[in-house]
Design a protein around this motif. Sequence first.
Motif, PDB file in Angstrom:
ATOM      1  N   ASN A  62       0.805  -1.220   0.000  1.00 33.95           N
ATOM      2  CA  ASN A  62       0.000   0.000   0.000  1.00 33.95           C
ATOM      3  C   ASN A  62       0.842   1.275   0.000  1.00 33.95           C
ATOM      4  O   ASN A  62       0.309   2.363  -0.177  1.00 33.95           O
ATOM      5  CB  ASN A  62      -1.005  -0.008   1.167  1.00 33.95           C
ATOM      6  CG  ASN A  62      -0.321  -0.187   2.508  1.00 33.95           C
ATOM      7  OD1 ASN A  62       0.904  -0.188   2.603  1.00 33.95           O
ATOM      8  ND2 ASN A  62      -1.115  -0.362   3.550  1.00 33.95           N
ATOM      9  N   LYS A  63       2.151   1.155   0.183  1.00 34.77           N
ATOM     10  CA  LYS A  63       3.046   2.319   0.088  1.00 34.77           C
ATOM     11  C   LYS A  63       3.659   2.428  -1.309  1.00 34.77           C
ATOM     12  O   LYS A  63       4.489   3.283  -1.555  1.00 34.77           O
ATOM     13  CB  LYS A  63       4.174   2.207   1.115  1.00 34.77           C
ATOM     14  CG  LYS A  63       3.710   2.217   2.557  1.00 34.77           C
ATOM     15  CD  LYS A  63       4.905   2.022   3.478  1.00 34.77           C
ATOM     16  CE  LYS A  63       4.447   1.792   4.897  1.00 34.77           C
ATOM     17  NZ  LYS A  63       5.524   1.268   5.733  1.00 34.77           N
ATOM     18  N   GLY A  64       3.292   1.503  -2.180  1.00 33.56           N
ATOM     19  CA  GLY A  64       3.844   1.507  -3.536  1.00 33.56           C
ATOM     20  C   GLY A  64       5.203   0.840  -3.643  1.00 33.56           C
ATOM     21  O   GLY A  64       5.859   0.922  -4.676  1.00 33.56           O
ATOM     22  N   GLU A  65       5.621   0.139  -2.584  1.00 35.96           N
ATOM     23  CA  GLU A  65       6.911  -0.549  -2.604  1.00 35.96           C
ATOM     24  C   GLU A  65       6.743  -1.931  -3.222  1.00 35.96           C
ATOM     25  O   GLU A  65       5.773  -2.628  -2.945  1.00 35.96           O
ATOM     26  CB  GLU A  65       7.462  -0.700  -1.174  1.00 35.96           C
ATOM     27  CG  GLU A  65       7.671   0.615  -0.463  1.00 35.96           C
ATOM     28  CD  GLU A  65       7.837   0.447   1.045  1.00 35.96           C
ATOM     29  OE1 GLU A  65       8.593   1.237   1.615  1.00 35.96           O
ATOM     30  OE2 GLU A  65       7.212  -0.463   1.641  1.00 35.96           O
ATOM     31  N   GLU A  66       7.720  -2.299  -4.026  1.00 34.61           N
ATOM     32  CA  GLU A  66       7.700  -3.596  -4.677  1.00 34.61           C
ATOM     33  C   GLU A  66       8.211  -4.657  -3.692  1.00 34.61           C
ATOM     34  O   GLU A  66       9.280  -4.504  -3.123  1.00 34.61           O
ATOM     35  CB  GLU A  66       8.607  -3.524  -5.898  1.00 34.61           C
ATOM     36  CG  GLU A  66       8.565  -4.721  -6.791  1.00 34.61           C
ATOM     37  CD  GLU A  66       9.473  -4.514  -7.977  1.00 34.61           C
ATOM     38  OE1 GLU A  66       8.952  -4.138  -9.042  1.00 34.61           O
ATOM     39  OE2 GLU A  66      10.694  -4.715  -7.833  1.00 34.61           O
TER      40      GLU A  66
END
Length: 189
Positions: A62-66
């Motif tokens: 949800n933080k956009g981290e892969e």
Amino acid sequence: MKEFIDYILQFGTLNQHQLDLIASKTTVLELQKDEYFSEAGKIAQQVGFVLEGITRVCYYNNKGEEITKYFIDENNLVVDMESFDNDICSNAYVQAITDCKLLVFSKKDWKELLETIIGWDAIVHRIISKALRQKVERRSPLVSEDATTRYLMFLKIYPNVINRIPLSYVASYLGITQSSLSRIRKNIR
């Protein structure tokens, strides 16, 4: 094709006619490094068997981290089974992290094999059960161990992977930063 036949025969017995039918349903797919085998937001349309190369299953938090969930190397099936079986959109990506060569079955051909070959569904069930067990065995210890222990376990679990993939993916899989991974690797040598 021999690798795939050897692989499936670990899980059950098939006659030559059945093996020939299975072979007739495969195509070879070559993926370049960074290409996707399947993508989040889409329904998985094929089952693959890795002949050469390494893929990874990843998602974005949800933080956009892969986040890398796991790796699939040679002589293993690659498929988002939940998406494939239930015709639902996948929540993960399956990405080639090296150039890859896969044997591929379309959804139509896979279902035809399930309907045609007696015992194929039992073999597929055993393959999926083994894969799920491996996934749990590989992930469970990673939750409770310190980073160095997790890295050492990674080396045992994926002995043929470490020198072939970017360390950023290894760090993501282990849940640590790349600089932490570099320190751990330096201290182990």
